[in-house]
Design a protein around this motif. Structure first.
Motif, PDB file in Angstrom:
ATOM      1  N   ARG A   1       0.827  -1.217   0.000  1.00 52.81           N
ATOM      2  CA  ARG A   1       0.000   0.000   0.000  1.00 52.81           C
ATOM      3  C   ARG A   1       0.857   1.261   0.000  1.00 52.81           C
ATOM      4  O   ARG A   1       0.452   2.288  -0.523  1.00 52.81           O
ATOM      5  CB  ARG A   1      -0.932   0.005   1.208  1.00 52.81           C
ATOM      6  CG  ARG A   1      -2.002  -1.049   1.151  1.00 52.81           C
ATOM      7  CD  ARG A   1      -3.057  -0.821   2.214  1.00 52.81           C
ATOM      8  NE  ARG A   1      -3.917  -1.986   2.416  1.00 52.81           N
ATOM      9  CZ  ARG A   1      -4.843  -2.405   1.567  1.00 52.81           C
ATOM     10  NH1 ARG A   1      -5.033  -1.768   0.436  1.00 52.81           N
ATOM     11  NH2 ARG A   1      -5.577  -3.466   1.850  1.00 52.81           N
TER      12      ARG A   1
ATOM     13  N   LEU B   1      -1.734  -9.198  -1.224  1.00 55.57           N
ATOM     14  CA  LEU B   1      -3.107  -9.517  -0.816  1.00 55.57           C
ATOM     15  C   LEU B   1      -3.430 -10.985  -1.083  1.00 55.57           C
ATOM     16  O   LEU B   1      -4.062 -11.649  -0.262  1.00 55.57           O
ATOM     17  CB  LEU B   1      -4.102  -8.619  -1.550  1.00 55.57           C
ATOM     18  CG  LEU B   1      -4.154  -7.167  -1.076  1.00 55.57           C
ATOM     19  CD1 LEU B   1      -4.844  -6.304  -2.123  1.00 55.57           C
ATOM     20  CD2 LEU B   1      -4.850  -7.067   0.269  1.00 55.57           C
TER      21      LEU B   1
ATOM     22  N   ASP C   1      -9.672  -9.876   0.728  1.00 55.32           N
ATOM     23  CA  ASP C   1      -8.345  -9.691   0.133  1.00 55.32           C
ATOM     24  C   ASP C   1      -8.335 -10.115  -1.334  1.00 55.32           C
ATOM     25  O   ASP C   1      -7.773  -9.428  -2.188  1.00 55.32           O
ATOM     26  CB  ASP C   1      -7.283 -10.467   0.910  1.00 55.32           C
ATOM     27  CG  ASP C   1      -6.832  -9.769   2.174  1.00 55.32           C
ATOM     28  OD1 ASP C   1      -7.261  -8.621   2.419  1.00 55.32           O
ATOM     29  OD2 ASP C   1      -6.031 -10.362   2.923  1.00 55.32           O
TER      30      ASP C   1
ATOM     31  N   GLU D   1     -10.146  -7.502  -3.468  1.00 52.10           N
ATOM     32  CA  GLU D   1      -9.325  -6.304  -3.684  1.00 52.10           C
ATOM     33  C   GLU D   1      -8.209  -6.588  -4.687  1.00 52.10           C
ATOM     34  O   GLU D   1      -7.924  -5.755  -5.555  1.00 52.10           O
ATOM     35  CB  GLU D   1      -8.739  -5.821  -2.360  1.00 52.10           C
ATOM     36  CG  GLU D   1      -7.992  -4.521  -2.491  1.00 52.10           C
ATOM     37  CD  GLU D   1      -7.469  -3.973  -1.184  1.00 52.10           C
ATOM     38  OE1 GLU D   1      -6.709  -2.987  -1.251  1.00 52.10           O
ATOM     39  OE2 GLU D   1      -7.798  -4.511  -0.112  1.00 52.10           O
TER      40      GLU D   1
END
Length: 57
Positions: free
Chosen positions: A14, A27, A46, A49
């Motif tokens: 991130r 992730l 996760d 995403e």
């Protein structure tokens, strides 16, 4: 437990927004760990995403 290592990988991904594939990989790795730990809802989040990040590319 190993989860903090996976959480750190996601946090690092991130912080490095120039490569969405790096975050998607982190992730996915964490999601696989969560599936092995039988915590399916966070694993699904996760995965979702990660897929969204890869769809953008």
């Amino acid at each position: 437990m190993a989860r903090p290592y996976f959480d750190e990988g996601v946090a690092l991904g991130r912080r490095l927004p120039d490569d969405p594939a790096r975050l998607a990989r982190a992730l996915t790795d964490r999601a696989m760990f969560l599936v092995a730990a039988r915590t399916f809802e966070p694993a699904h989040a996760d995965f979702a995403e990660a897929v969204a990040l890869l769809d953008v590319r």
